[in-house]
Scaffold this active site. Structure first.
Site, PDB file in Angstrom:
ATOM      1  N   TYR A  73       1.210  -1.355  -0.152  1.00 30.49           N
ATOM      2  CA  TYR A  73      -0.206  -0.127  -0.151  1.00 30.49           C
ATOM      3  C   TYR A  73       0.898   1.241   0.163  1.00 30.49           C
ATOM      4  O   TYR A  73       1.391   1.623   0.933  1.00 30.49           O
ATOM      5  CB  TYR A  73      -1.339  -0.114   1.082  1.00 30.49           C
ATOM      6  CG  TYR A  73      -1.304   1.029   1.912  1.00 30.49           C
ATOM      7  CD1 TYR A  73      -2.579   2.249   0.379  1.00 30.49           C
ATOM      8  CD2 TYR A  73      -2.339   1.902   2.943  1.00 30.49           C
ATOM      9  CE1 TYR A  73      -2.911   3.325   0.999  1.00 30.49           C
ATOM     10  CE2 TYR A  73      -3.350   2.310   2.979  1.00 30.49           C
ATOM     11  CZ  TYR A  73      -2.818   3.530   2.146  1.00 30.49           C
ATOM     12  OH  TYR A  73      -4.201   4.195   1.906  1.00 30.49           O
ATOM     13  N   SER A  74       0.885   2.000  -0.601  1.00 28.38           N
ATOM     14  CA  SER A  74       1.420   3.504  -1.224  1.00 28.38           C
ATOM     15  C   SER A  74       2.630   3.347  -1.329  1.00 28.38           C
ATOM     16  O   SER A  74       3.422   2.734  -2.252  1.00 28.38           O
ATOM     17  CB  SER A  74       1.063   3.758   0.308  1.00 28.38           C
ATOM     18  OG  SER A  74       1.472   5.247   0.010  1.00 28.38           O
ATOM     19  N   TYR A  75       3.732   3.521  -0.288  1.00 24.72           N
ATOM     20  CA  TYR A  75       5.204   3.221  -0.224  1.00 24.72           C
ATOM     21  C   TYR A  75       5.500   1.687  -0.205  1.00 24.72           C
ATOM     22  O   TYR A  75       6.538   1.332  -1.215  1.00 24.72           O
ATOM     23  CB  TYR A  75       5.674   4.198   0.760  1.00 24.72           C
ATOM     24  CG  TYR A  75       7.492   4.063   1.204  1.00 24.72           C
ATOM     25  CD1 TYR A  75       7.952   4.583   0.435  1.00 24.72           C
ATOM     26  CD2 TYR A  75       7.604   2.259   2.206  1.00 24.72           C
ATOM     27  CE1 TYR A  75       9.462   4.721   0.586  1.00 24.72           C
ATOM     28  CE2 TYR A  75       9.068   2.346   1.590  1.00 24.72           C
ATOM     29  CZ  TYR A  75      10.160   3.244   1.189  1.00 24.72           C
ATOM     30  OH  TYR A  75      11.200   3.213   1.622  1.00 24.72           O
ATOM     31  N   GLY A 123       4.175  -0.532  -2.104  1.00 25.12           N
ATOM     32  CA  GLY A 123       4.100  -1.213  -3.263  1.00 25.12           C
ATOM     33  C   GLY A 123       5.507  -1.420  -4.107  1.00 25.12           C
ATOM     34  O   GLY A 123       5.880  -2.674  -4.798  1.00 25.12           O
ATOM     35  N   ILE A 158      -0.260  -0.584  -4.751  1.00 22.36           N
ATOM     36  CA  ILE A 158      -1.539   0.016  -4.092  1.00 22.36           C
ATOM     37  C   ILE A 158      -1.509   1.792  -4.162  1.00 22.36           C
ATOM     38  O   ILE A 158      -0.843   2.177  -3.794  1.00 22.36           O
ATOM     39  CB  ILE A 158      -1.757  -0.266  -3.257  1.00 22.36           C
ATOM     40  CG1 ILE A 158      -2.497  -1.910  -2.986  1.00 22.36           C
ATOM     41  CG2 ILE A 158      -3.165   0.005  -2.587  1.00 22.36           C
ATOM     42  CD1 ILE A 158      -2.650  -2.457  -1.706  1.00 22.36           C
TER      43      ILE A 158
END
Length: 953
Positions: free
Chosen positions: A763-765, A767, A790
């Site tokens: 998720y976010s970073y 990813g 994500i």
């Protein structure tokens, strides 16, 4: 007993008498209503608390100011060049924006159609928007930037932004503006039905039907120009717009409209506003009454602190009101009130979109007059409305007083038709203009109460879900005989919201030797599917042998018949047999708690999940019992109090969810005065199921608590592991590079799951970290079938260089819900002029106290957390993606900045250069920091699971 229809007689004289009682000229149209309000009560106010109001500040406009504002917007709308009578779909979230847009459309001669929140599922959203376009013959939408992002992927829509409309209106000279001259039977406002069993119908209300409802409601509520109203129901709901805005406006009553999120996140705000604004009439559906009672009844320190004497009446609708809940709520208010002699009237009501919201009410002081039934009576119709109970089979034969049947209503406030749907309109009425509500009711001594539903829906916390869709998914559970399953709405005694019962025929014999294990697995699967579909498990699951499950001549199971048998105890033998088998299955794995720590924890587990302590096993897994992220915090607090510990780290609860394991950890913590484990990034959030495990990498804040609610959707399907950054525990150093982090995570994944195929996501970073872990596993010769990314682009170095300590702290604070997104933007430059300690102090003062308690934060912990996030940023500053993986699945939401289209096309699509297979790009609901919160995770998990299935997992 002869059949009777209990109701006041409708006549034009009744409505005329009500109008005559209003000491002013009676408006004939809604446009007259607005003009009258602005001229007769120019200084009365409309107040608003928005979703982004961190301090719950109230923004106000006088009636005169609002009318002028609506005129300027209307003149700007005229510039669109739309023909008079054209439909405009109004898709906004804030009360003031919705309200202004509706009035502006009316003044400009257009017909507003209020659109509730769109579905998170792309296919359903696209289908609905296409349906609306076909229904109205055009597709003009007035929305905000977030709404426009949701509609970008759908062609042939004419989208207008409210922000641009406001800018245009600000330059308008309205001195020559002439409002549209409406006629009393013109279409005024369209409302969309829930569409729970198909696509929505558009309910047509004219100026006549709405004004008739407003007059009658005002008479019933006792509205005057001095009345003060509090509303938190969304304006797209007929109760929020007609019942709590138009009706009060007709009588000149001042109004305060609060975004639902403000009340739900802080129930005390409800009482503070009643006190602060001397509110007389408010609205609270049954589930909010229950929530307020649960949250406040034990707050003894608040007893006697609120001035609530102004409150005359609380309307409650949307679902049946449980009598016990209403009494508990009223008793709680009485305790909280400064005047202990205060009485609190709760007016349970019946109404529908088709009836301009509530049309049958019964306001009672539930403490002075104890209710006679499990649910509050709904009372008698408002002036001008009639009700009757008939045989649902023919829709016309009257039922005797006290007998149940189909509820029908008629009156001048009932809608005139469904837009462009003559067939649905015709089937909704019977001779004499009676509208078929689809509900089962009983009229006794002039008072009505509901006893069931004809329509195939179940209402959970005011939200309708389709029973047929649920049944379709339940039919596919292993152990269920195909076409021999039915689900029926049911509310158990004392239950706060409507639930349902599942009846089915098992594919196995309940007397077989392995019946207990098979039944346990089948019921567990049925519960899992139900939670994923409608967020609620069944009240009861009843296995009925195939030969005893009767079908109609058309080959259908009768839900009504099965439910009747259940209520009358005719299925008791099947329920008893199921309980015997389930008890045997549980007993086979039951381990009695033995140590004092285990016994104490068993008591805490029992309290959280409302179980008997004797039923709690030492082998029980906290998350398999249904534990959420909120429950983790409760377990932490109660455990610290029970064992006299200064802190039980949240992460250790996540790592030790099995009761016996957590007990051992607590014993070690107590005996050593501290307990230092070697760093292990793996946090098991869910361990049941035989599917390929999921490994989910933390976002840029390093923590994994955000994944707890997502993990529960994979129970009994596949294990769910999260990877947590290093540095949270004492003496654990931060990661020094991306390579060190990836090496640690890849080794941990291999240790946990020695062989592929693997499913990795971030998720976010997280990813880009997940992408690197997937590469590393492939380099080891393993297969990675799913790499989920994500809302993160492949190139992050530039963004990492932009983040300094101040912006990192603001990002973390927003992510944790300590400040709003607007706060994060507004504070960026001012904070940079302050020292680090002063910055922390300011953020601390802005943070909601209840959120700080929930997160168990201290200023020191927040400071350290910012350093952890900063260490991850440092690891990403020199990151430059290279190589490729077998495939990537990119999930994208509204970005932190810029448009979603630019985010997708220019930032995310470059992932194609790092995927050997065809990448997928999937739209998910929410924004960057909210896509996995409590509101959005139900939609996200469905989409996420569908992509796993598409990759063969």
């Amino acid at each position: 007993m002869a059949p009777v229809a209990v109701a006041p007689v409708t006549s034009t004289d009744i409505i005329r008498d009500i109008k005559a009682s209003v000491a002013r000229t009676s408006p004939d149209t809604l446009l007259d209503l607005l003009s009258q309000a602005a001229s007769c009560y120019p200084d009365h106010e409309l107040g608003f608390i928005t979703s982004s109001a961190h301090d719950s500040s109230i923004q106000t406009k006088t009636f005169a100011e609002f009318a002028q504002y609506a005129r300027s917007l209307a003149q700007a709308i005229r510039a669109w060049g739309k023909p008079t009578g054209s439909v405009v779909v109004v898709y906004l979230t804030e009360h003031e924006e919705n309200m202004a847009a509706v009035w502006a459309c009316l003044l400009a001669g257009l017909v507003p159609c209020l659109q509730p929140a769109l579905s998170a599922q792309q296919s359903h959203k696209e289908g609905h928007v296409g349906h609306v376009r076909g229904l109205f013959g055009s597709a003009t939408w007035l929305t905000n930037e977030t709404g426009a992002e949701q509609l970008l992927s759908i062609p042939d829509i004419d989208i207008h932004l409210f922000s641009e409309l406001k800018e245009s209106a600000a330059t308008q000279d309205t001195s020559e503006f002439k409002a549209h001259e409406a006629k009393v039977d013109d279409e005024a406002i369209l409302f969309l039905t829930s569409g729970s069993t198909g696509f929505s119908k558009a309910v047509v209300h004219t100026h006549r039907t709405i004004l008739a409802a407003c007059y009658a409601k005002g008479e019933n509520y006792g509205l005057t120009s001095e009345t003060k109203i509090l509303n938190w129901v969304g304006f797209d709901h007929v109760a929020g717009s007609i019942e709590m805005h138009l009706a009060p406006l007709l009588y000149g009553a001042s109004q305060l409209h609060v975004h639902p999120s403000a009340i739900l996140s802080d129930p005390l705000l409800y009482l503070r506003l009643i006190e602060q604004k001397s509110i007389e009439i408010a609205f609270a559906p049954n589930f909010l009454l229950a929530k307020l009672a649960r949250d406040l009844e034990k707050r003894t320190e608040l007893f006697g602190t609120f001035s609530l004497s102004s409150l005359r009446r609380i309307n409650s609708g949307g679902e049946a009101v449980v009598s016990k809940t209403a009494q508990t709520f009223a008793a709680t208010l009485k305790n909280l009130a400064k005047d202990f002699n205060s009485s609190f009237v709760i007016a349970a009501g019946f109404g529908m979109t088709e009836t301009c919201a509530g049309c049958i009410y019964d306001g009672i002081d539930v403490l002075a007059t104890p209710p006679a039934h499990e649910f509050l009576e709904l009372g008698a119709p408002i002036p001008g409305c009639e009700m009757r109970i008939v045989d649902p089979a023919d829709g016309v034969t009257l039922r005797a007083d006290g007998e149940s049947g189909e509820l029908q209503v008629r009156g001048p406030m009932v809608f005139v038709r469904y837009y462009n749907n003559a067939e649905a309109t015709s089937s909704s009425f019977v001779e004499g203009g009676w509208y078929r509500t689809g509900d089962i009711g009983i009229i006794e001594n002039g008072k009505m109460r509901l006893s069931g539903r004809i329509k195939d829906t179940v209402i959970v916390h005011g939200v309708s879900y389709g029973i047929p869709e649920l049944e379709t998914h339940l039919q596919n559970v292993e152990g269920v005989t195909h076409s021999f399953l039915a689900a029926a709405p049911y509310r158990a005694p004392g239950q706060d919201t409507e639930g349902f019962v599942v009846f089915y025929s098992p594919t196995f014999n309940l007397n077989d030797e392995d019946a207990a294990a098979k039944l346990y697995a089948t019921h567990r699967a049925l519960r899992d599917v139900s939670v994923k579909m409608i967020t609620l498990p069944p009240q009861q699951i009843i296995p009925i042998p195939l030969e005893q499950m009767e079908k109609t001549t058309l080959g259908k199971l009768s839900r009504a018949r099965l439910l009747k048998q259940f209520k009358e105890g005719q299925l008791a033998q099947h329920i008893v047999r199921a309980e015997e088998l389930l008890a045997a299955a549980r007993g086979a794995s039951f381990v009695a708690p033995t140590t004092e720590t285990e016994k104490a924890l068993a008591g805490i587990y029992a309290g959280i999940f409302n179980n008997n302590v004797s039923d709690v096993s030492a082998a029980d897994n906290f998350f398999e019992l249904g534990g959420t992220s909120i429950d983790v915090i409760r377990l932490k607090r109660e455990g610290e109090a029970a064992f006299g510990l200064p802190e039980i780290p949240t992460i250790q609860i996540l790592k030790h969810p099995v009761l016996s394991d957590l007990a051992k950890y607590i014993d070690a913590l107590s005996s050593k005065g501290g307990f230092q484990e070697e760093y292990d990034p793996i946090v098991p959030l869910q361990l049941t199921g035989n599917g390929t495990p999921i490994f989910m990498v933390h976002p840029g804040v390093g923590e994994v608590l955000i994944f707890v609610n997502l993990a529960k959707y994979f129970q009994n399907e596949r294990p769910f592991y999260a990877l947590r950054a290093r540095g949270f525990e004492p003496n654990h150093p931060f990661f020094g590079s991306m390579d060190e982090m990836v090496s640690s995570y890849a080794a941990a994944v291999k240790r946990t799951q020695p062989k592929g195929p693997y499913a990795i996501a971030g998720y976010s970073y997280g990813g880009v970290v997940a992408f690197e872990v997937a590469k590393r596993l492939e380099a080891m010769g393993e297969e990675v079938k799913f790499t989920g990314l994500i809302n993160i682009p492949p190139h992050i170095a530039d963004r990492m260089h932009e983040i300094d300590w101040t912006s990192g702290m603001l990002n973390l604070s927003y992510f944790l819900g300590l400040i709003t997104k607007q706060d994060a933007v507004d504070l960026t430059n001012p904070l940079r002029r302050l020292s680090r300690s002063d910055q922390l102090e300011l953020i601390w003062k802005l943070s909601p106290p209840e959120r700080l308690v929930e997160l168990q934060l201290t200023p020191q912990k927040l400071d350290h957390w910012v350093d952890i996030a900063g260490s991850l940023i440092e690891c990403g500053k020199e990151y430059n993606p290279s190589g490729s993986v077998q495939c990537v699945d990119v999930f994208y939401a509204i970005p932190l900045r810029g448009s979603k289209a630019d985010w997708l096309n220019n930032q995310l699509k470059p992932w194609a250069g790092f995927s050997r297979g065809e990448p997928s790009y999937t739209d998910v609901p929410g924004q960057h920091y909210t896509l996995m919160d409590f509101d959005h995770v139900p939609g996200f998990q469905k989409i996420f699971r569908s992509r796993l299935a598409a990759r063969g997992l």
